[in-house]
Every structure is written in C-alpha cells, then in structure tokens.
Design an enzyme around this catalytic site. Structure first.
Site, PDB file in Angstrom:
ATOM      1  N   ARG A  94     -29.034   1.137   6.295  1.00  0.00           N
ATOM      2  CA  ARG A  94     -28.903   1.384   4.856  1.00  0.00           C
ATOM      3  C   ARG A  94     -30.156   2.039   4.302  1.00  0.00           C
ATOM      4  NH1 ARG A  94     -27.333  -3.594   1.069  1.00  0.00           N
ATOM      5  NH2 ARG A  94     -29.486  -4.157   1.512  1.00  0.00           N
ATOM      6  N   LYS A 111     -30.200   1.577  -2.434  1.00  0.00           N
ATOM      7  CA  LYS A 111     -31.039   0.485  -2.935  1.00  0.00           C
ATOM      8  C   LYS A 111     -32.328   1.049  -3.537  1.00  0.00           C
ATOM      9  CE  LYS A 111     -31.338  -4.338  -1.690  1.00  0.00           C
ATOM     10  NZ  LYS A 111     -30.629  -4.778  -2.898  1.00  0.00           N
ATOM     11  N   GLU A 139     -20.631  -4.383 -10.270  1.00  0.00           N
ATOM     12  CA  GLU A 139     -21.348  -5.466  -9.611  1.00  0.00           C
ATOM     13  C   GLU A 139     -22.240  -6.163 -10.620  1.00  0.00           C
ATOM     14  OE1 GLU A 139     -23.650  -2.387  -7.016  1.00  0.00           O
ATOM     15  OE2 GLU A 139     -24.918  -4.148  -7.093  1.00  0.00           O
TER      16      GLU A 139
HETATM   17  C1  COI Z   1     -31.168  -8.840  -2.232  1.00  0.00           C
HETATM   18  O1  COI Z   1     -30.227  -9.623  -2.306  1.00  0.00           O
HETATM   19  O2  COI Z   1     -31.853  -8.693  -1.199  1.00  0.00           O
HETATM   20  C2  COI Z   1     -31.509  -8.018  -3.336  1.00  0.00           C
HETATM   21  O3  COI Z   1     -31.837  -6.899  -3.158  1.00  0.00           O
HETATM   22  C3  COI Z   1     -31.543  -8.626  -4.635  1.00  0.00           C
HETATM   23  C4  COI Z   1     -32.913  -8.534  -5.183  1.00  0.00           C
HETATM   24  C5  COI Z   1     -32.924  -7.534  -6.263  1.00  0.00           C
HETATM   25  C6  COI Z   1     -33.429  -9.854  -5.586  1.00  0.00           C
END
Ligand code: COI
Length: 430
Positions: free
Chosen positions: A173, A275, A311
């Site tokens: 990813r 992400k 989401e």
């Molecule tokens: C994760 O679940 O790893 C996330 O990326 C959430 C994070 C923003 C706390």
C-alpha cells in the site's frame, strides 16, 4: 521483574462456524464465564466477546494466564496505555534522492529529526483544510501532500515471540500511495526488513500478551527543499513505534458516530484512497466539532451526492443486516484498509455473505449492526449514529454478535491464539 496478567485463552471461546446459531451465543456466553478462574482487569483484552456479554464497559472476568513476562520489558504501567505516543528507544531512517532508489537505512535513537524550513513535507504536506477539499478534483494534486504513512501492529505471544500482521500489505500500500504522490518508495523487501529491525530494536516496548500491541508507524515524506509546487528532490523513509492500547476513549465499548453532511474527507480524482497525511488533516475540523458534542468520531458521506457512506476519520465502516455484511466499495475516495480486507476474508470464512458496494445512508440507519475497522481501532462496534439530528441506536447498545465474532476471530489470529491457516502473521525475533 515479574508480570502476572490475564487474557481469554482459546479454550474459553469455542470456535463455532455457524455464527448466528443459538449454540454460538450460548456456547460463548456460558463457557466464557463459568470455567474461568476469575480476576478482574480493565482494557486491552485480546477478546471483546466477554466484554460485550457482560456489559458495554471495558471490564470483564477472565482467566489468569501462565505468562511469566520477560525481564527486560520497559518499566511502564502496562495496564494503562491508551493510544498516545510513548517514546521508545530507536527509529529507522533511510533517505533517497528524487528518481533514485532507497538503499539500506539505519537505526538511530528515537528523537527529533532535522528538516529544512523549505522541506516539501512542511510546505506542501498539509495545505488544504477540509473546507477546501471540494476543489481538489479540479486541481492536479499529484505533487501536493508529499507525505504518506502506514500503520501496523506487533503482538507479543505467550512464549515471548513477536508477531506482525500482514506487513507486506502495508509495504504494497505504501508503494501504491508513493506512486500516486510522485515519491519513490522502499521495496517490499526493504520495508519488511526495516519494520523487523525497528521492532526488534524496540522489543522491550512490545506489551505483554493481552495488554495491547506495539503500533508501528512507517512514514514516507518529501524531505528535500522546494519552493514552487513540485516533487521534492529528496525523500525520507522513517519508522517509529509506540506501545498502544485501545484507540477510542470508550475502550472496547461501542462508539457513537456523527454523520457529517457538510465537510468531506475525499473527493473523486483526489487522494482519499491513499494513506496521505492530507486525508487526516482534512478530517480534524469535523472530528473536533463532533467530539466537542460528545461523539466518538465522524462518518463521512460522498462529496458529490452526499448520500453514500464512505468511512470514518481513521477507519473503514461496515454494516450488517440479515446475516449479510456490507462495506463501501473501494473506488478512489476510500482507504483500502488492511483490517477491512482481512475482515472481508474472515467474514467469508465464517459463512457470511459479504458485499462491497455503494451504501446509501438509509441502509446505515436501518442496519442491524454497524462496526468500524482499522489497524488502530481493530473492530469497533457502533452504538449509535446521528444523521441530520436524528439518533439511531443499534440493538443491545451496539453489542452485535457479528462484530463480536469477527473481532474475536481476527484478534485471535493476530495474537497467535489460533492457528494461522491464512499465513497472515509473520513471526520475528528469537
Ligand atoms: C491506522 O489504523 O493505522 C490508522 O492509520 C489510523 C490512524 C490515523 C490512527
């Protein structure tokens, strides 16, 4: 130092493959509580099952385990870790020039890093607030937000060994996200090696079994100097870690979500599906307002029709209705969560029909159960959603048997409490 802790061991929760049968319910509730040598603990339980069956508070009766601890665990209160940074010993850093490839990085003591004031990440990392997000589809955003991150967890087993959960999925990813953001990325092999090195160097910070996990945060950023909008000339791949417990302040109890109709997290053609750090600054305004009004988090709708579920701020969402489990399809605006993907597969093996498609808001309001999934939140059941001022409560205060089952199946795998027939876990260390 000796540790005595408790956890729900496998034989207390029989695996029943007909999740909706009454024997599933009866088997779990009765066995979970009758055969246990009881001690009380709060939070960080490897199974949510008994929590739900007792009450919505994160307190339950569990059996003492035989884990004796290891002598070199960090000296912190392992019963009281939430989801905040606990600085550990080492971080991993590798650098690479634009157009180049990452070579092996190195472990350094955890601490501040040096960046030029004109580093790409500082100047073009978080340029848009949520209110501007609607304009993104009109812009070429390829060279903005040159910062992406990953999140994965390491769990300590009873025998002291450490398990990673599907780390290659994070590596893949990251490389897909890097391509979208015009950044070079470490190869899958480099990513995995760096994660292993970082976890092993910080081994004493991996919580004892049943007390939480070590959250691993790989970052990839444009660290070289830029002034005009353009890809940075240098990139940094960095990994730091922190022991963590439950993500939401509710602990393992069901959460309350506010459905946001004005602010949007992502838009078609944008970067909602990677992400990128920008996706997380984009939600802060809506999230802060919701939290100030007592909600746990925000559920976002699509930015075009304002009708379809997307989401939550930091996790994916699922609904369950009539034995069917449904989640919004990945279509560019939704993060392809690794926990989401795992839950889809686990639900399939448990005999549920699983659908990935558009979910109109009405279906959320009429669902039997709603739950969120993510690395940080794991599987988080939803007690209520509030949409246009109307609050919908789900049955049994959000304690649903489907989310309960999926949580249990997933976390038992992640923690090495059940045989990993899917080959999802990676054992590291001695
Ligand atoms: C994760 O679940 O790893 C996330 O990326 C959430 C994070 C923003 C706390």
């Amino acid at each position: 130092m000796k540790f005595v802790h408790s956890h729900l061991s496998g034989d207390l929760i029989p695996l029943v493959h007909s999740p909706l049968s009454s024997s599933f319910l009866l088997g779990r509730s009765s066995q979970s509580f009758q055969s246990a040598t009881s001690i009380k603990i709060q939070n960080h339980l490897p199974s949510m099952s008994s929590v739900f069956l007792l009450s919505s508070n994160a307190r339950c009766e569990v059996r003492a385990s035989t884990f004796q601890g290891i002598s070199d665990l960090a000296d912190i209160n392992w019963d009281n870790i939430g989801f905040g940074l606990v600085p550990t010993d080492y971080m991993y850093i590798a650098k690479c020039a634009k157009g180049g490839t990452f070579i092996e990085g190195e472990l350094k003591p955890f601490g501040p890093i040096q960046l030029s004031p004109s580093a790409g990440i500082l100047n073009y990392g978080q340029v848009f607030g949520t209110q501007h997000i609607l304009f993104l589809h009109q812009l070429d955003v390829n060279s903005l937000f040159q910062g992406i991150f990953e999140g994965l967890k390491a769990y300590r087993k009873e025998d002291g060994s450490i398990l990673l959960f599907r780390p290659e999925q994070n590596a893949l990813r990251m490389s897909i996200g890097a391509e979208r953001m015009c950044m070079p990325s470490p190869s899958v092999k480099q990513f995995l090696e760096a994660v292993k090195q970082t976890v092993l160097a910080n081994k004493r910070w991996v919580p004892p079994p049943g007390k939480g996990s070590l959250y691993i945060r790989p970052l990839l950023m444009g660290s070289g100097s830029v002034l005009g909008v353009a890809p940075a000339p240098e990139y940094t791949f960095l990994i730091f870690v922190s022991p963590v417990g439950n993500y939401f302040k509710e602990g393992l109890a069901p959460i309350n979500l506010f459905v946001e109709t004005e602010f949007h997290r992502a838009t078609p053609g944008g970067i909602g599906g990677v992400k990128s750090i920008g996706n997380y600054s984009a939600v802060l305004k809506a999230q802060s307002m919701a939290k100030a009004n007592g909600y746990s988090d925000v559920l976002y709708l699509d930015s075009i029709y304002k009708k379809y579920l997307e989401e939550a701020s930091s996790c994916n969402v699922f609904i369950a209705k009539d034995k069917k489990v449904t989640t919004p399809a990945i279509k560019g605006t939704i993060l392809p969560g690794i926990t989401r993907k795992s839950i889809i597969e686990v639900a399939g093996t448990q005999g549920f029909e699983v659908e990935e498609r558009l979910i109109p808001i009405e279906e959320l309001l009429n669902a039997d159960e709603v739950f969120c999934t993510g690395t940080a939140v794991v599987v988080s059941p939803v007690q209520s959603v509030t949409y246009h001022g109307k609050r919908v409560e789900y049955g049994n205060k959000g304690v649903g048997i489907i989310s309960q089952l999926l949580y249990s199946e997933l976390t038992r795998l992640q923690m090495g409490l059940t045989e990993d027939k899917l080959g999802w876990t990676v054992a590291i260390g001695p």
